[in-house]
Motif scaffolding. Structure first.
Motif, PDB file in Angstrom:
ATOM      1  N   ILE A  82       0.831  -1.198   0.000  1.00 11.34           N
ATOM      2  CA  ILE A  82       0.000   0.000   0.000  1.00 11.34           C
ATOM      3  C   ILE A  82       0.868   1.252   0.000  1.00 11.34           C
ATOM      4  CG2 ILE A  82      -1.688   1.328   1.326  1.00 11.34           C
ATOM      5  CD1 ILE A  82      -2.841  -1.345   2.301  1.00 11.34           C
ATOM      6  N   LEU A  83       1.938   1.259   0.784  1.00 16.48           N
ATOM      7  CA  LEU A  83       2.856   2.404   0.782  1.00 16.48           C
ATOM      8  C   LEU A  83       3.429   2.626  -0.616  1.00 16.48           C
ATOM      9  CD1 LEU A  83       4.858   1.904   4.116  1.00 16.48           C
ATOM     10  CD2 LEU A  83       3.025   3.538   3.670  1.00 16.48           C
ATOM     11  N   ALA A  84       3.831   1.542  -1.265  1.00 18.91           N
ATOM     12  CA  ALA A  84       4.375   1.652  -2.626  1.00 18.91           C
ATOM     13  C   ALA A  84       3.305   2.137  -3.599  1.00 18.91           C
ATOM     14  CB  ALA A  84       4.937   0.310  -3.081  1.00 18.91           C
ATOM     15  N   ARG A  85       2.082   1.683  -3.408  1.00 23.22           N
ATOM     16  CA  ARG A  85       0.991   2.079  -4.299  1.00 23.22           C
ATOM     17  C   ARG A  85       0.716   3.577  -4.203  1.00 23.22           C
ATOM     18  NH1 ARG A  85      -1.157   2.308  -8.884  1.00 23.22           N
ATOM     19  NH2 ARG A  85      -3.424   2.378  -8.962  1.00 23.22           N
ATOM     20  N   TYR A  86       0.792   4.131  -2.997  1.00 19.39           N
ATOM     21  CA  TYR A  86       0.603   5.573  -2.842  1.00 19.39           C
ATOM     22  C   TYR A  86       1.675   6.348  -3.601  1.00 19.39           C
ATOM     23  CZ  TYR A  86      -3.132   5.489   0.662  1.00 19.39           C
ATOM     24  OH  TYR A  86      -4.334   5.343   1.308  1.00 19.39           O
ATOM     25  N   ALA A  87       2.895   5.837  -3.597  1.00 18.65           N
ATOM     26  CA  ALA A  87       3.973   6.500  -4.344  1.00 18.65           C
ATOM     27  C   ALA A  87       3.692   6.469  -5.844  1.00 18.65           C
ATOM     28  CB  ALA A  87       5.314   5.831  -4.044  1.00 18.65           C
ATOM     29  N   GLU A  88       3.166   5.354  -6.338  1.00 14.10           N
ATOM     30  CA  GLU A  88       2.833   5.242  -7.762  1.00 14.10           C
ATOM     31  C   GLU A  88       1.718   6.215  -8.137  1.00 14.10           C
ATOM     32  OE1 GLU A  88       1.799   1.176  -8.183  1.00 14.10           O
ATOM     33  OE2 GLU A  88       3.850   0.430  -7.889  1.00 14.10           O
ATOM     34  N   ILE A  89       0.711   6.336  -7.274  1.00 10.00           N
ATOM     35  CA  ILE A  89      -0.381   7.276  -7.523  1.00 10.00           C
ATOM     36  C   ILE A  89       0.150   8.702  -7.557  1.00 10.00           C
ATOM     37  CG2 ILE A  89      -2.505   8.244  -6.551  1.00 10.00           C
ATOM     38  CD1 ILE A  89      -3.105   5.437  -5.429  1.00 10.00           C
ATOM     39  N   TYR A  90       1.059   9.008  -6.644  1.00  7.97           N
ATOM     40  CA  TYR A  90       1.678  10.334  -6.593  1.00  7.97           C
ATOM     41  C   TYR A  90       2.395  10.653  -7.903  1.00  7.97           C
ATOM     42  CZ  TYR A  90       5.382  13.702  -5.455  1.00  7.97           C
ATOM     43  OH  TYR A  90       6.259  14.753  -5.466  1.00  7.97           O
ATOM     44  N   GLN A  91       3.204   9.726  -8.385  1.00 11.57           N
ATOM     45  CA  GLN A  91       3.930   9.948  -9.634  1.00 11.57           C
ATOM     46  C   GLN A  91       2.968  10.138 -10.810  1.00 11.57           C
ATOM     47  OE1 GLN A  91       6.999  10.608  -9.915  1.00 11.57           O
ATOM     48  NE2 GLN A  91       7.737  10.025  -7.882  1.00 11.57           N
ATOM     49  N   THR A  92       1.868   9.402 -10.810  1.00 11.50           N
ATOM     50  CA  THR A  92       0.862   9.548 -11.868  1.00 11.50           C
ATOM     51  C   THR A  92       0.250  10.940 -11.845  1.00 11.50           C
ATOM     52  OG1 THR A  92       0.320   7.188 -11.841  1.00 11.50           O
ATOM     53  CG2 THR A  92      -1.341   8.678 -12.745  1.00 11.50           C
ATOM     54  N   ARG A  93      -0.054  11.442 -10.647  1.00 14.03           N
ATOM     55  CA  ARG A  93      -0.664  12.775 -10.528  1.00 14.03           C
ATOM     56  C   ARG A  93       0.316  13.870 -10.926  1.00 14.03           C
ATOM     57  NH1 ARG A  93      -3.897  11.224  -4.998  1.00 14.03           N
ATOM     58  NH2 ARG A  93      -5.770  10.438  -6.044  1.00 14.03           N
ATOM     59  N   ILE A  94       1.600  13.674 -10.647  1.00 15.26           N
ATOM     60  CA  ILE A  94       2.610  14.644 -11.075  1.00 15.26           C
ATOM     61  C   ILE A  94       2.677  14.677 -12.604  1.00 15.26           C
ATOM     62  CG2 ILE A  94       5.082  15.152 -11.114  1.00 15.26           C
ATOM     63  CD1 ILE A  94       3.760  15.880  -8.494  1.00 15.26           C
ATOM     64  N   ALA A  95       2.671  13.504 -13.215  1.00 11.41           N
ATOM     65  CA  ALA A  95       2.709  13.423 -14.680  1.00 11.41           C
ATOM     66  C   ALA A  95       1.465  14.057 -15.293  1.00 11.41           C
ATOM     67  CB  ALA A  95       2.835  11.962 -15.122  1.00 11.41           C
ATOM     68  N   GLN A  96       0.305  13.847 -14.666  1.00 11.66           N
ATOM     69  CA  GLN A  96      -0.933  14.434 -15.177  1.00 11.66           C
ATOM     70  C   GLN A  96      -0.891  15.964 -15.097  1.00 11.66           C
ATOM     71  OE1 GLN A  96      -3.760  12.431 -12.642  1.00 11.66           O
ATOM     72  NE2 GLN A  96      -4.093  10.769 -14.108  1.00 11.66           N
ATOM     73  N   ALA A  97      -0.310  16.493 -14.027  1.00 16.38           N
ATOM     74  CA  ALA A  97      -0.193  17.947 -13.878  1.00 16.38           C
ATOM     75  C   ALA A  97       0.726  18.520 -14.951  1.00 16.38           C
ATOM     76  CB  ALA A  97       0.326  18.296 -12.487  1.00 16.38           C
TER      77      ALA A  97
END
Length: 223
Positions: A82-97
């Protein structure tokens, strides 16, 4: 595992802390794959001890972060995922921005004025900050509700690597700001003293059996 352990012992005689750490890490990893959890933990603790003579900056160039991540997975595979998954979601949101800002800038063509581009950049940075704070807060929540040994591993990472360590992939500020410059730093989880992990080659605490990741349940927690 025995071969990696021999490599670690030879590296320690040189001495070469980097290869000593990696030898113990890989020995522990092999034991972990064979479900020999006690032996795996012993090797990970030896890897931590091998890192102690190094400065924090040099530790960051070793595989110590992988050692700690493997320990998190050994203790509670589901929470580490779950900790790793949050990091992946974060990177996705940065890319989307990033993509959003690029599309907005392209609408102006070759005649975009400085003020308009400034607004686009400011909006992008705001989205960066929101994604970062959300990821940090979510990870702190997962850590805070974990068992004591899991939190001790995180505490060791914060002592030996950097004060905001919360597992891998690491989450760093998107604009490379130091912790003191963060707009709204999340309240860090209350962590126990990691001294036991650092001082002893073995731990008296039993390692919980690794838990298979229940993806549906984990995603429900992530929300």
């Amino acid at each position: 595992a025995e071969s990696y352990l021999q490599g670690a012992l030879i590296a320690a005689q040189i001495p070469d802390p980097m290869f000593t750490i990696e030898g113990h890490r890989m020995a522990g990893f092999c034991y972990q794959q064979g479900r020999r959890h006690t032996e795996a933990l012993d090797q990970y603790l030896l890897a931590i001890r091998a890192s102690l003579p190094l400065s924090r900056e040099r530790r960051a160039t070793t595989t110590l972060s992988l050692v700690l991540q493997d320990m998190l997975q050994l203790q509670n595979k589901r929470r580490a995922w779950i900790l790793a998954r949050y990091a992946e979601i974060y990177q996705t949101r940065i890319a989307q921005a990033h993509t959003r800002a690029e599309h907005q800038a392209m609408r102006f063509g070759a005649y975009a004025d400085k003020e308009a581009l400034g607004h686009i950049e400011a909006d992008m940075h705001l989205r960066f900050e929101k994604a970062f704070q959300r990821a940090r807060k979510n990870r702190e929540r997962i850590i805070a509700h974990s068992d004591e040994f899991f939190r001790k591993i995180v505490a060791a990472g914060r002592l030996l690597l950097h004060p905001a360590w919360s597992g891998l992939p690491d989450i760093k500020h998107p604009l490379d700001k130091d912790i003191a410059e963060w707009c709204d730093p999340p309240e860090p989880a209350e962590l126990p003293d990691p001294g036991e992990l650092i001082a002893d080659a073995t731990s008296p605490e039993a390692v919980s059996p690794t838990q298979e990741v229940d993806v549906a349940q984990a995603e429900e927690i992530i929300g």
